[in-house]
Design an enzyme around this catalytic site. Structure first.
Site, short mmCIF file in Angstrom:
data_model
loop_
_atom_site.label_atom_id
_atom_site.label_comp_id
_atom_site.label_asym_id
_atom_site.label_seq_id
_atom_site.Cartn_x
_atom_site.Cartn_y
_atom_site.Cartn_z
NE ARG A 70 -2.29 -1.35 3.52
CZ ARG A 70 -1.74 -0.57 4.43
NH1 ARG A 70 -1.83 0.74 4.33
NH2 ARG A 70 -1.10 -1.08 5.46
CE1 TYR A 198 1.98 -7.15 -3.94
CE2 TYR A 198 0.86 -6.25 -2.03
CZ TYR A 198 1.65 -7.23 -2.59
OH TYR A 198 2.10 -8.27 -1.84
CE LYS A 207 -7.04 -3.83 5.18
NZ LYS A 207 -5.68 -4.22 5.17
CG HIS A 227 -6.98 -3.17 9.94
ND1 HIS A 227 -5.68 -2.72 10.08
CD2 HIS A 227 -6.93 -4.18 9.05
CE1 HIS A 227 -4.88 -3.45 9.30
NE2 HIS A 227 -5.62 -4.35 8.67
CB SER A 249 -0.60 -3.67 7.98
OG SER A 249 -1.76 -2.93 7.65
CB CYS A 251 0.76 -6.29 14.04
SG CYS A 251 1.92 -4.98 13.65
CG ASP A 278 -7.22 -7.36 6.76
OD1 ASP A 278 -6.28 -7.10 7.53
OD2 ASP A 278 -7.47 -6.68 5.75
NE ARG A 366 0.11 -8.51 2.49
CZ ARG A 366 -0.43 -8.22 3.67
NH1 ARG A 366 -1.50 -8.83 4.08
NH2 ARG A 366 0.11 -7.29 4.44
P1 GTP Z 1 -2.29 -7.67 7.46
O1 GTP Z 1 -2.78 -8.75 6.54
O2 GTP Z 1 -1.17 -6.86 6.86
O3 GTP Z 1 -3.37 -6.78 7.97
O4 GTP Z 1 -1.54 -8.39 8.68
P2 GTP Z 1 -1.92 -9.35 9.89
O5 GTP Z 1 -2.18 -8.52 11.10
O6 GTP Z 1 -2.95 -10.35 9.49
O7 GTP Z 1 -0.53 -10.07 10.15
P3 GTP Z 1 -0.08 -11.60 10.21
O8 GTP Z 1 -0.94 -12.45 11.10
O9 GTP Z 1 0.07 -12.08 8.82
O10 GTP Z 1 1.35 -11.50 10.92
C1 GTP Z 1 2.43 -10.98 10.29
C2 GTP Z 1 3.72 -11.16 11.05
O11 GTP Z 1 3.55 -11.19 12.47
C3 GTP Z 1 4.40 -12.46 10.68
O12 GTP Z 1 5.76 -12.19 10.50
C4 GTP Z 1 4.18 -13.32 11.89
O13 GTP Z 1 5.15 -14.31 12.00
C5 GTP Z 1 4.20 -12.31 13.03
N1 GTP Z 1 3.42 -12.77 14.22
C6 GTP Z 1 2.12 -13.13 14.24
N2 GTP Z 1 1.74 -13.52 15.47
C7 GTP Z 1 2.82 -13.41 16.27
C8 GTP Z 1 3.07 -13.67 17.66
O14 GTP Z 1 2.20 -14.08 18.43
N3 GTP Z 1 4.34 -13.42 18.12
C9 GTP Z 1 5.33 -12.96 17.29
N4 GTP Z 1 6.52 -12.75 17.83
N5 GTP Z 1 5.13 -12.72 15.97
C10 GTP Z 1 3.91 -12.93 15.47
C1 SPV Z 2 -2.81 -4.56 5.19
O1 SPV Z 2 -1.83 -3.93 4.73
O2 SPV Z 2 -3.33 -4.26 6.28
C2 SPV Z 2 -3.36 -5.71 4.45
C3 SPV Z 2 -2.89 -5.93 3.08
O3 SPV Z 2 -4.20 -6.42 4.96
S1 SPV Z 2 -3.63 -4.84 1.95
O4 SPV Z 2 -4.77 -5.54 1.33
O5 SPV Z 2 -2.64 -4.52 0.93
O6 SPV Z 2 -4.13 -3.67 2.61
MN MN Z 3 -4.89 -5.60 6.93
#
Ligand code: GTP
Ligand code: SPV
Ligand code: MN
Length: 593
Positions: A70, A198, A207, A227, A249, A251, A278, A366
């Protein structure tokens, strides 16, 4: 009065007159249509076939290397009145923005096919769901929208019945970062996106519609567009509590929404059900509780770090019928990213892998996959009424200070916790990574109006008859002096969710502190976990001077939204700061094992 179909056809005609495509294709959302698009994209190298023995139905897309995330600095929210967009958004006068976008779209689809995608965000029969139509010249976007939304004939029928729809216009243009804008017109319920193919820039249902436009509709109509992931936690007695959690994002939303309980929990009969990873739309039901739906039908998840140990459910989802974007590949043509076993031979840009070029998979690479492929997918995700929410959780990447978990004493305190959220930036957006920034409710890039008004909207849910969820703040990302994470995270996060549910049920006492309620000694179940007492103490410790500085920083941040900052939120911050200053007896250690 003209029918909705006529209005839709007129708009499509106007767009075609401006963009001048060679062909127009109205998407029906069928499997045959998806297969035909895939064949076409394989033929022109938009997609690359992956190993069909290990990964049937899986394809790789390599985006333009300048188009991998983004672009918040190129994303505009154009309310007629600049003030309404707030300091949290970039703004341009709508007339000026229209002129700029009209010029970009002029003739931009020459020689290309223009796809018309009617879609529904949420179950097709849900009163909470909303529809839109995205016009795009990208078959990759069509294929992703097919997976991520309820797309095609049924959505169009709902639009014709219902009347209203969000208009989204997208073109990849020249994929030139200098000619790239993602523009929102909330007053017109419309979105225009140019120059990026993207994720959140191009899949306009996600979003742009489900958060930036929908947050405006939600404020006007008394609901919330957030979110957040939605997860159901079923205890051994068979009761399921649904939790909605907002993390910025990359996290941990996808991970938490699919977590696998630690072994002892599995043995005892705990189960986890994924409703969304999400986005969450929620509104008060007749009984005063908040009910939530996931407006999406698929996952657009972060690939790196997804592994058998971190997220086995996600790994099972993406074993077939998945589109991968910007991952690496192995010698036998399997998708690969950092965190998986095996070795990459080709990096995300299609070059022979060389560690000197950085990671093999792009950090924001992704997967796009239908939610139905998730082993923990909840049948309640299709419930038109949504699921009742027992707890709302906020959290971010905070290497220090923020404890593993704390509970707000009431709704107003919870809104403060959400508003005060901070997190280190990630690769999900272009720009520096690892910089602490405030990201209220994980909505900094997505709230489609003034944050001050948004905080007031959140506060407004606390009214007679409301049975609001408890609010918590978590931090899975505390680091020790050695730079390593103190908390194991992932599946073990269930231990923290269990404590939250115990609090909701009145089964855990907690310890009151000036910053919130923390687990009392022995309340966090840690059996089977090799966590030494000193580490637990550190995870739950309160650093008074650190918190005094944090509250000062929060105050400064919140005042950036004056004069629209709600007085109640200002007063709440002051209350917490005063309690902290006054409490000499404040425990240094809230709990020990
Ligand atoms: P978006 O799709 O961007 O909105 O992200 P999301 O919040 O769904 O993130 P996602 O669950 O894909 O996590 C992304 C990163 O966080 C990865 O590198 C994971 O390994 C890390 N992660 C997730 N949960 C944990 C946790 O409990 N502990 C740690 N240390 N890292 C974590
Ligand atoms: C984020 O960045 O929070 C995502 C991926 O979930 S995107 O669809 O690119 O916003
Ligand atoms: Mn997201």
């Amino acid at each position: 009065m003209a029918s909705t179909l006529e209005a839709l056809e007129r708009w499509v005609g106007e767009v075609a007159a401006r963009t001048r495509p060679a062909k127009i294709h109205w998407c029906d959302g069928s499997e045959a249509e998806y297969r035909a698009l895939v064949q076409q994209m394989l033929a022109d190298d938009t997609l690359i076939e992956l190993n069909q023995t290990t990964h049937p139905g899986c394809y790789l897309h390599r985006s333009n290397p300048s188009d991998v995330a983004r672009v918040e600095h190129l994303t505009l929210v154009c309310h007629p009145n600049k003030e309404d967009s707030g300091p949290n958004n970039h703004w341009m006068d709508p007339a000026e923005a229209h002129a700029k976008m009209d010029a970009l779209f002029d003739g931009c689809m020459a020689g290309r096919t223009m796809y018309v995608i009617p879609y529904c965000m949420g179950p097709l029969d849900s009163p909470l769901a909303r529809c839109g139509v995205e016009i795009t010249d990208s078959p990759y976007v069509v294929a992703n929208m097919k997976i991520m939304t309820r797309m095609g004939t049924a959505a169009q029928a709902r639009i014709e019945r219902e009347g209203a729809f969000v208009k989204g216009l997208h073109s990849i243009g020249e994929l030139d970062p200098e000619r790239r804008w993602i523009v929102h017109f909330p007053a017109e319920l419309s979105i225009q996106s140019y120059g990026s193919g993207y994720g959140g820039n191009a899949l306009l249902g996600k979003k742009c519609h489900a958060l930036r436009i929908a947050s405006n509709q939600a404020r006007d109509e008394g609901w919330l567009a957030e979110h957040m992931l939605i997860v159901g936690i079923e205890n051994p007695a068979g009761e399921t509590h649904y939790i909605a959690a907002a993390f910025p994002s990359a996290c941990g939303k996808t991970n938490l929404s699919m977590l696998i309980p630690p072994e002892g929990y599995r043995r005892d009969g705990w189960k986890v059900w994924t409703v969304g990873d999400d986005i969450c739309w929620m509104r008060p039901g007749a009984d005063g509780r908040l009910y939530a739906i996931n407006p999406e039908a698929g996952f657009f998840g972060v690939a790196p770090g997804t592994s058998e140990s971190s997220n086995p459910n996600a790994l099972k989802c993406i074993a077939h019928d998945t589109i991968f974007t910007n991952v690496a590949v192995t010698a036998d043509n399997q998708p690969w990213w950092e965190g998986l076993p095996g070795t990459p031979v080709t990096d995300w840009q299609g070059r022979p892998y060389d560690p000197a070029n950085g990671p093999a998979a792009h950090p924001n690479s992704r997967f796009t996959v239908s939610a139905k492929q998730c082993p923990s997918w909840s049948e309640k995700a299709e419930d038109p009424q949504g699921v009742p929410i027992s707890a709302i959780v906020f959290g971010g990447r905070r290497p220090s200070l923020l404890p593993l978990v704390m509970e707000a004493r009431d709704w107003t305190h919870g809104v403060l916790m959400g508003a005060a959220m901070g997190s280190e930036t990630t690769a999900a957006a272009t720009g520096a990574v690892g910089v602490l920034r405030r990201d209220s409710m994980a909505m900094k890039p997505f709230c489609g109006y003034h944050y001050g008004d948004y905080f007031a909207h959140w506060l407004s849910f606390d009214k007679p008859g409301a049975k609001l969820p408890k609010v918590f703040h978590v931090n899975w990302f505390r680091k020790g002096a050695d730079g390593k994470f103190l908390w194991p995270g992932y599946g073990d996060n269930l231990r923290v969710l269990e404590w939250m549910i115990a609090r909701v049920q009145g089964k855990a006492q907690g310890t009151r502190t000036p910053i919130g309620i923390l687990p009392a000694a022995g309340e966090l179940k840690l059996d089977g976990l090799a966590l030494d007492p000193a580490t637990l103490a550190e995870l739950l410790a309160l650093d008074r001077a650190g918190w005094q500085a944090e509250l000062a920083a929060i105050g400064e941040y919140l005042e950036g939204f004056a004069p629209r900052l709600p007085a109640a939120l200002r007063a709440e911050r002051q209350r917490v700061a005063d309690t902290l200053d006054a409490d000499d007896a404040m425990p240094r250690k809230a709990a020990t094992a």
